[in-house]
Design an enzyme around this catalytic site. Structure first.
Site, PDB file in Angstrom:
ATOM      1  N   PHE A  87       0.706  -0.995   0.096  1.00  0.00           N
ATOM      2  CA  PHE A  87       0.005   0.043  -0.008  1.00  0.00           C
ATOM      3  C   PHE A  87       0.671   1.228   0.197  1.00  0.00           C
ATOM      4  O   PHE A  87       1.741   1.326   0.883  1.00  0.00           O
ATOM      5  CB  PHE A  87      -0.941   0.042   1.473  1.00  0.00           C
ATOM      6  CG  PHE A  87      -1.825   1.298   1.335  1.00  0.00           C
ATOM      7  CD1 PHE A  87      -3.044   1.251   0.585  1.00  0.00           C
ATOM      8  CD2 PHE A  87      -1.605   2.563   1.963  1.00  0.00           C
ATOM      9  CE1 PHE A  87      -3.986   2.209   0.529  1.00  0.00           C
ATOM     10  CE2 PHE A  87      -2.405   3.492   1.985  1.00  0.00           C
ATOM     11  CZ  PHE A  87      -3.640   3.410   1.068  1.00  0.00           C
ATOM     12  N   ASP A 122       9.366   2.437   1.291  1.00  0.00           N
ATOM     13  CA  ASP A 122       8.198   3.336   1.893  1.00  0.00           C
ATOM     14  C   ASP A 122       8.389   3.091   3.175  1.00  0.00           C
ATOM     15  O   ASP A 122       7.632   1.998   3.697  1.00  0.00           O
ATOM     16  CB  ASP A 122       7.023   2.602   1.176  1.00  0.00           C
ATOM     17  CG  ASP A 122       5.800   3.674   1.420  1.00  0.00           C
ATOM     18  OD1 ASP A 122       5.674   4.061   2.792  1.00  0.00           O
ATOM     19  OD2 ASP A 122       4.622   3.422   0.840  1.00  0.00           O
ATOM     20  N   LYS A 139       3.288  10.273   8.653  1.00  0.00           N
ATOM     21  CA  LYS A 139       2.599   9.730   9.703  1.00  0.00           C
ATOM     22  C   LYS A 139       3.107  10.222  10.936  1.00  0.00           C
ATOM     23  O   LYS A 139       2.865  11.417  11.284  1.00  0.00           O
ATOM     24  CB  LYS A 139       2.673   8.230   9.582  1.00  0.00           C
ATOM     25  CG  LYS A 139       1.627   7.888   8.558  1.00  0.00           C
ATOM     26  CD  LYS A 139       1.371   6.115   8.891  1.00  0.00           C
ATOM     27  CE  LYS A 139       0.548   5.619   7.641  1.00  0.00           C
ATOM     28  NZ  LYS A 139      -0.939   6.195   7.743  1.00  0.00           N
TER      29      LYS A 139
END
Length: 400
Positions: free
Chosen positions: A137, A222, A251
């Site tokens: 993702f 990532d 995040k």
């Protein structure tokens, strides 16, 4: 306003794109949050691995307040001090020479994709293809969705952008076999978070690094979910003793404020020249001031050692529970990111935990995900895991 008031107003005006639980959190302190009706919860989710330092961390809060009193926004036509300081900290503490700031993880990945493609065009004779992993993702923009190898996220948005192919996660030989003359890079998560907290076999990232060196490819990591201390190191790649060519963060970097970052070596970053990419709010002074405070706290408070110790505490208890309850298919994780795969839909268990005052999460339909703050105390870990154990034992007996 009460929970009911906030829910009604939100449902009347906002797009229905989130599978929300009927709670509105209004206050947080450390590992605890309170809803609009005054109920207290233990937070084992951290807003999806965002509040790694817990809620209302004094250093982060003070940095935000101080910057708000100075200036909120200037524009990237000019320089700003918090972005300069955050860029310095990120490059000093990572492999990277250069940083591009954005607003989110998807935007950071978008920048990384553009950077790598332009590098392929300018340096490698027109290479453009990026290999990613099934179950990955990388975001919800069209480019990052095209890089995300999950049909459930892509459904209804086809055709995807060209230039991405998918390979089984953790299978080094499959990745090696997938490389073609047009391949420019490999993009993976060190741990697949949204895909179900999948940890690759030992040596996988090292093998990818070696493959990239052999075939003149770029290694892109990532670390939007795994970065900023979540695995017990500042960046997850450190566990394998390697360095990528490109890495993305978001995040937890802003401690709760929106920020993303693409980090790269000088060699790769040089592909993006003036006018080739940008972001109006990228490098926002307030978000960057928060990011500086986050990195300073992680470096000064011994939290990474604490995270690793508490991670082992979680591992031991979850493994003991798995051995006792056949409904648990697998336990996976590192540091303070854990997934408990079960033989049934997990959302009812997450809802039941919320009723019990514990905030956890479901991903990949059958995986309960635990993401407590790195600052969490041992007794809070035990209290949260007591609830988890009770819920799983009840489910094994046929209860909720």
């Amino acid at each position: 306003m009460t929970n009911a008031d906030i829910l009604a107003l939100s449902d009347a005006t906002q797009l229905g794109v989130y599978a929300r639980y009927p709670v509105a959190f209004v206050r947080g302190e450390g590992a605890r949050v309170w809803d609009a009706d005054g109920k207290e919860y233990l937070d084992f989710f951290c807003g999806l691995a965002v509040t790694n330092l817990g809620h209302h961390h004094p250093g982060v809060t003070a940095a935000i307040h101080a910057q708000v009193d100075r200036v909120l926004h200037t524009s990237n036509v000019y320089y700003n001090e918090p972005a300069a300081r955050l860029g310095q900290l990120l490059t000093e503490r990572s492999f990277a020479d250069r940083v591009f700031f954005s607003n989110s993880g998807a935007e950071a990945n978008e920048a990384a994709i553009k950077c790598v493609r332009r590098y392929g065009a300018n340096v490698l004779g027109g290479r453009y293809e990026i290999l990613t992993a099934f179950g990955s993702f990388h975001g919800r923009t069209m480019a990052t969705l095209s890089a995300t190898a999950q049909e459930k996220h892509q459904a209804g948005f086809q055709p995807m952008l060209q230039g991405f192919r998918y390979v089984p996660f953790g299978d080094l030989e499959a990745m090696r076999a997938a490389v073609r003359p047009e391949t420019v890079a490999i993009l993976v998560e060190p741990i697949q978070g949204e895909g179900g907290v999948h940890v690759p076999p030992d040596g996988y990232l090292r093998g990818l690094r070696d493959l990239c060196d052999e075939r003149d490819l770029l290694l892109m990591l990532d670390e939007v979910q795994t970065g900023i201390g979540r695995t017990g190191r500042l960046f997850a790649y450190e566990h394998d003793g390697i360095a990528p060519d490109v890495m993305t963060l978001a995040k937890a970097l802003g401690g709760g404020l929106p920020i993303g970052a693409m980090l790269a070596t000088d060699r790769v970053a040089a592909a993006l020249t003036r006018g080739t990419h940008g972001s109006t709010f990228g490098g926002n002074p307030v978000s960057c001031a928060a990011g500086v405070a986050v990195l300073e706290a992680l470096g000064a408070e011994g939290l990474l050692d604490h995270c690793r110790r508490q991670g082992e505490r979680v591992r031991e208890r979850l493994e003991a529970l798995r051995r006792r309850l056949p409904l648990i298919r697998d336990v996976r994780g590192r540091g303070l990111i854990w997934g408990i795969e079960i033989d049934r839909e997990a959302r009812p268990l997450v809802a039941a935990a919320l009723e019990r005052g514990l905030v956890i999460n479901v991903t990949a339909e059958r995986v309960v995900r635990l993401l407590p703050p790195l600052t969490i105390a041992a007794e809070e870990i035990d209290r949260g895991l007591d609830v988890v154990e009770d819920l799983f034992e009840s489910a094994a007996r046929g209860g909720a």
